[in-house]
Design a protein around this motif. Structure first.
Motif, PDB file in Angstrom:
ATOM      1  N   ALA A   1     -13.996  -0.942  -1.613  1.00 10.67           N
ATOM      2  CA  ALA A   1     -12.709  -0.665  -2.298  1.00 10.67           C
ATOM      3  C   ALA A   1     -11.887  -0.041  -1.057  1.00 10.67           C
ATOM      4  CB  ALA A   1     -12.709   0.407  -3.452  1.00 10.67           C
ATOM      5  N   TRP A   2     -11.955  -0.424   0.020  1.00  8.35           N
ATOM      6  CA  TRP A   2     -11.458   0.201   1.097  1.00  8.35           C
ATOM      7  C   TRP A   2      -9.946   0.172   1.189  1.00  8.35           C
ATOM      8  CZ3 TRP A   2      -8.461  -2.823   4.622  1.00  8.35           C
ATOM      9  CH2 TRP A   2      -8.677  -3.984   4.535  1.00  8.35           C
ATOM     10  N   LEU A   3      -9.338  -0.983   0.327  1.00  4.05           N
ATOM     11  CA  LEU A   3      -7.726  -0.880   0.266  1.00  4.05           C
ATOM     12  C   LEU A   3      -7.326   0.197  -0.762  1.00  4.05           C
ATOM     13  CD1 LEU A   3      -7.523  -4.880  -0.054  1.00  4.05           C
ATOM     14  CD2 LEU A   3      -7.021  -3.071   2.092  1.00  4.05           C
ATOM     15  N   ALA A   4      -8.171   0.759  -1.578  1.00  2.00           N
ATOM     16  CA  ALA A   4      -7.878   1.733  -2.766  1.00  2.00           C
ATOM     17  C   ALA A   4      -7.701   3.027  -2.144  1.00  2.00           C
ATOM     18  CB  ALA A   4      -8.732   1.513  -3.881  1.00  2.00           C
ATOM     19  N   PRO A   5      -6.890   4.091  -2.674  1.00  2.00           N
ATOM     20  CA  PRO A   5      -6.743   5.339  -2.432  1.00  2.00           C
ATOM     21  C   PRO A   5      -8.291   5.948  -2.544  1.00  2.00           C
ATOM     22  CG  PRO A   5      -4.979   4.620  -3.912  1.00  2.00           C
ATOM     23  CD  PRO A   5      -5.801   3.632  -3.763  1.00  2.00           C
ATOM     24  N   LYS A   6      -8.441   6.997  -1.985  1.00  2.00           N
ATOM     25  CA  LYS A   6      -9.759   7.585  -1.925  1.00  2.00           C
ATOM     26  C   LYS A   6     -10.002   8.038  -3.487  1.00  2.00           C
ATOM     27  CE  LYS A   6     -12.503  11.186   0.113  1.00  2.00           C
ATOM     28  NZ  LYS A   6     -12.567  12.452   1.167  1.00  2.00           N
ATOM     29  N   ALA A   7      -9.143   8.641  -4.223  1.00  2.00           N
ATOM     30  CA  ALA A   7      -9.545   9.125  -5.462  1.00  2.00           C
ATOM     31  C   ALA A   7      -9.988   8.040  -6.381  1.00  2.00           C
ATOM     32  CB  ALA A   7      -8.271   9.747  -5.882  1.00  2.00           C
ATOM     33  N   GLN A   8      -9.181   6.917  -6.244  1.00  2.00           N
ATOM     34  CA  GLN A   8      -9.535   5.751  -6.909  1.00  2.00           C
ATOM     35  C   GLN A   8     -10.825   4.879  -6.487  1.00  2.00           C
ATOM     36  OE1 GLN A   8      -6.834   2.142  -6.828  1.00  2.00           O
ATOM     37  NE2 GLN A   8      -6.331   2.578  -8.684  1.00  2.00           N
TER      38      GLN A   8
END
Length: 263
Positions: free
Chosen positions: A115-122
């Protein structure tokens, strides 16, 4: 361990993906592997069968932009990007043959990369969701991926792909080199992912078991699609039974005739 009666909540997709491929060609340098391939992947689970060298892996690699392609590829009516990172953003994830994990990283670290494209919290929310659906991986979160069994590594690879919340999940030979029990478990997981809302396209050489969990199938030979049909009918067709199941099929009844010899 994942159980057949356990709910599967990772539905990443907000709608069921529909892939249309028209006149696809692809290869390596001057060597053309795929020639004018056209097919559809509808919501549910679709399997592509065929012998080694038929072009199945090349097909998946072309769809995710790992090799150049010609032709038209539409995802939910919109033209699919040709660069891999853009394909991921469009909602497609590929579990490549051989798993391709980072062996010196932990299970959790491998998952987070999905999930490297997603924000850290997500990313953290998705990790928690994946661990709910793959409870065995929660127990192994701090274990180095390279120290796990082949079946466990394949489970990590599938879970990592689901971290991107794909609309379309592609699996390349998920049962390769695994024990029969683990093959059954992984194919059942693929079926549950499809039922939960993520469209699944799978390349698989375990013909009998793959057709048993699929909705529809295609047969490839020499870079071309030579047969297609509902999975149940393909399993009973003369083409599949004689070529891939080792049966002498004299049956030319409705099941055999229902399989299209060209698509």
């Amino acid at each position: 361990m994942w159980h057949r009666d356990q709910p599967f909540e990772i539905a990443g997709a907000t709608r069921r993906a529909h892939l249309k491929v028209r006149g696809l060609s692809a290869g390596y340098g001057a060597f053309l592997v795929l020639r004018d391939v056209s097919f559809e992947v509808k919501p549910g689970l679709t399997v592509i069968l065929g012998p080694n060298g038929a072009g199945k892996t090349t097909l998946l690699r072309a769809l995710v932009g790992l090799i150049p392609r010609g032709g038209e590829v539409l995802l939910d009516g919109e033209e699919l990007a040709e660069k891999t990172h853009e394909v991921v953003r469009d909602g497609i994830a590929l579990v490549a043959e051989g798993r391709q994990l980072f062996p010196q990283m932990t299970v959790l670290e491998n998952l987070e990369l999905g999930a490297w494209l997603a924000p850290k919290a997500q990313r953290q929310q998705r990790v928690e969701q994946v661990l709910q659906d793959f409870p065995k991986l929660r127990e192994r979160g701090s274990q180095l991926a390279g120290t796990m069994s082949g079946g466990e590594q394949q489970m990590v690879a599938v879970a990592r792909a689901m971290m991107s919340a794909p609309r379309l999940l592609m699996l390349d030979e998920p049962s390769l080199g695994l024990a029969p029990r683990m093959v059954d478990e992984l194919l059942a997981i693929a079926r549950r992912i499809a039922d939960a809302g993520t469209t699944v396209l799978m390349v698989e050489q375990n013909v009998k078991k793959a057709l048993a969990v699929s909705d529809r199938g295609y047969v490839m030979e020499r870079g071309m699609l030579v047969a297609s049909g509902p999975a149940k009918l393909l399993a009973r067709s003369t083409i599949v039974r004689e070529a891939y199941l080792g049966a002498q099929a004299s049956d030319t009844t409705t099941a055999a005739r229902a399989v299209q010899r060209s698509v």
